[in-house]
Design an enzyme around this catalytic site. Structure first.
Site, PDB file in Angstrom:
ATOM      1  CG  ASP A 103      25.322   5.917  23.294  1.00 30.61           C
ATOM      2  OD1 ASP A 103      26.373   5.251  23.884  1.00 30.61           O
ATOM      3  OD2 ASP A 103      25.611   7.134  22.547  1.00 30.61           O
ATOM      4  CG  HIS A 127      19.000   2.369  25.955  1.00 25.14           C
ATOM      5  ND1 HIS A 127      19.838   2.342  24.672  1.00 25.14           N
ATOM      6  CD2 HIS A 127      18.704   1.152  26.407  1.00 25.14           C
ATOM      7  CE1 HIS A 127      20.158   1.107  24.716  1.00 25.14           C
ATOM      8  NE2 HIS A 127      19.429   0.305  25.756  1.00 25.14           N
TER       9      HIS A 127
END
Length: 180
Positions: free
Chosen positions: A157, A153
């Site tokens: 995303d 992450h």
């Protein structure tokens, strides 16, 4: 198709080709984290997870996006064979930009592969299952393969990961387009 080729093309070969195309389309997923720096890789070098008696190895198919599905198949088979024989050189397991781990042959329907750091993501390939599907008000049997994308992450995303994974699915659902 396999009846007309010298090389047997597998589902995994289609996944390799689809991933290579999707990585071209989504360069963020083909990046690595080096300390605090994000480095977009120019080459698409796909690691393939190979189970051996000595443990897991991850040899690299270099410039996978430039190879035909037949070339990918031959390269993957050769790296897998040599990995299991213990004859891979250490540099053949370095420089990967993305990893694919296929454990579908064990009947696994879902798993979460661990990212091969410093890469941005890894694709897990599960078994092919037959499922009932309603098509034009008729019940049909459909073959479905499970895919699992684990991603860092800090780099990728959820939206970017979904776009990437969706692209792989689009390509696998129309496999003849992969052969062009």
């Amino acid at each position: 198709m396999n009846e007309t080729l010298e090389t047997k093309i597998t589902i995994n070969d289609f996944v390799l080709k689809a991933a290579a195309i999707a990585l071209e389309d989504n360069p963020l997923v083909n990046s690595v984290l080096d300390g605090d720096s994000l480095i977009y890789k120019g080459a698409i070098n796909i690691n393939i997870a190979v189970a051996t008696d000595q443990g897991l190895l991850v040899p690299v198919i270099r410039n996978a996006n430039k190879l035909t599905i037949r070339q990918l198949s031959l390269t993957a088979a050769e790296l897998t064979r040599r990995g299991r024989e213990g004859s891979l050189a250490s540099d053949e397991m370095e420089g990967g930009t993305f990893t694919i781990s296929n454990i579908g042959m064990y009947g696994i329907t879902s798993f979460t592969p661990i990212i091969n750091q410093p890469q941005a993501a890894i694709l897990g390939v599960c078994t092919i299952e037959e499922r009932l599907k309603l098509v034009d008000e008729r019940v049909c049997v459909s073959q479905v393969i499970g895919l699992s994308l684990t991603y860092d992450h800090r780099i990728v995303d959820g939206a970017d990961a979904s776009i990437f994974l969706n692209r792989i699915c689009e390509l696998l659902e129309k496999p003849l387009a992969i052969l062009v």
